[in-house]
Design an enzyme around this catalytic site. Structure first.
Site, mmCIF file in Angstrom:
data_model
loop_
_atom_site.group_PDB
_atom_site.id
_atom_site.type_symbol
_atom_site.label_atom_id
_atom_site.label_comp_id
_atom_site.label_asym_id
_atom_site.label_seq_id
_atom_site.Cartn_x
_atom_site.Cartn_y
_atom_site.Cartn_z
ATOM 1 N N ARG A 1 0.794 -1.225 0.000
ATOM 2 C CA ARG A 1 0.000 0.000 0.000
ATOM 3 C C ARG A 1 0.826 1.275 0.000
ATOM 4 N NH1 ARG A 1 -5.687 -1.107 2.349
ATOM 5 N NH2 ARG A 1 -5.136 0.250 4.027
ATOM 6 N N ARG B 1 -25.372 -0.184 -2.937
ATOM 7 C CA ARG B 1 -24.563 -0.203 -1.715
ATOM 8 C C ARG B 1 -24.426 1.211 -1.167
ATOM 9 N NH1 ARG B 1 -21.326 -4.978 -1.661
ATOM 10 N NH2 ARG B 1 -21.582 -5.991 -3.664
ATOM 11 N N ARG C 1 -23.677 -0.800 -10.123
ATOM 12 C CA ARG C 1 -23.790 -2.022 -9.312
ATOM 13 C C ARG C 1 -25.056 -1.990 -8.460
ATOM 14 N NH1 ARG C 1 -17.774 -2.909 -6.961
ATOM 15 N NH2 ARG C 1 -18.396 -1.203 -5.614
ATOM 16 N N ARG D 1 -12.737 7.647 -3.020
ATOM 17 C CA ARG D 1 -11.934 6.416 -3.130
ATOM 18 C C ARG D 1 -10.979 6.477 -4.316
ATOM 19 N NH1 ARG D 1 -16.871 3.773 -1.934
ATOM 20 N NH2 ARG D 1 -17.068 2.862 -3.993
#
Ligand SMILES: [Zn+2]
Length: 217
Positions: A89, A156, A123, A167
């Site tokens: 990361r 979601r 989604r 994000r």
């Protein structure tokens, strides 16, 4: 033995591609996200730390990610190698990982942000049975209803445009130094993540010098 890292933004299909490679090559698929989900389900100490971070709207800390990966690799069940997803990361972890494990290749699935938005924001999820849908590639037969159980589909909570932008910004900021380091070591294979799944898999195998992908394997 083959040791691969797979990198790609959310929605790039890296989980699917990693699983396809794993099946054929007998690799251990080490997904940091899957490991954390397991800990949350099993109510472990690590699971509690993950839940705390998520409840505070934060990402799980790099140190915890590193610890989980170190433990997972310490099991040594990867006789034929591994493909790791969600790690490293940051630059420091990447440097350490390169040196300790002698990584063969980094598969970098490239997907433009516009395509990520299109994929992620389409989604849908069935809250009853957990089935995933996608209004582009995987539409339910009846609009807004689950094919399996008939329950109404939902989006979601974290698939809003605002959350996705946050994000994406975070992904690019974190990924850039890791990719730069791997590029200096000349192990990065850039693969276009836009084509259908089978084509992307074929492109990955070609660039890694592996035998071709057969969908009926
Ligand atoms: Zn359902």
């Amino acid at each position: 033995m083959r040791k691969y890292v797979i990198m790609g933004v959310q929605g790039s299909g890296k989980g699917t591609q990693a699983k396809m490679l794993r099946q054929d090559l007998d690799l251990a698929h080490i997904s940091v996200g899957d490991i954390f989900r397991w800990h949350v389900r099993q109510h472990t100490k690590i699971g509690a730390q993950v839940k705390r971070a998520m409840a505070a709207g934060e990402l799980v800390g790099d140190d915890l990610v590193e610890e989980v990966v170190r433990r997972r690799l310490g099991i040594h069940d990867w006789n034929y190698g591994f493909i790791i997803d969600g790690f490293p990361r940051n630059g420091r972890q990447a440097e350490f990982f390169m040196e300790s494990y002698d990584i063969d290749a980094v598969i970098h699935l490239e997907l433009p942000d516009d395509e990520v938005r299109r994929r992620v924001l389409s989604r849908r999820l069935c809250p009853s049975c957990g089935m995933d849908y996608n209004l582009i590639a995987d539409r339910p037969e009846v609009e807004g209803r689950c094919d399996i159980c008939g329950h109404g589909l939902i989006t979601r909570a974290d698939d809003t445009p605002e959350a996705l932008e946050a994000r994406l910004t975070d992904y690019h900021a974190k990924t850039r130094p890791v990719l730069e380091l791997f590029r200096r070591k000349e192990v990065v294979h850039d693969v276009d993540g836009r084509p259908p799944v089978d084509e992307v898999q074929s492109a990955i195998r070609k660039t890694l010098g592996l035998s071709g992908y057969r969908a009926d394997d």
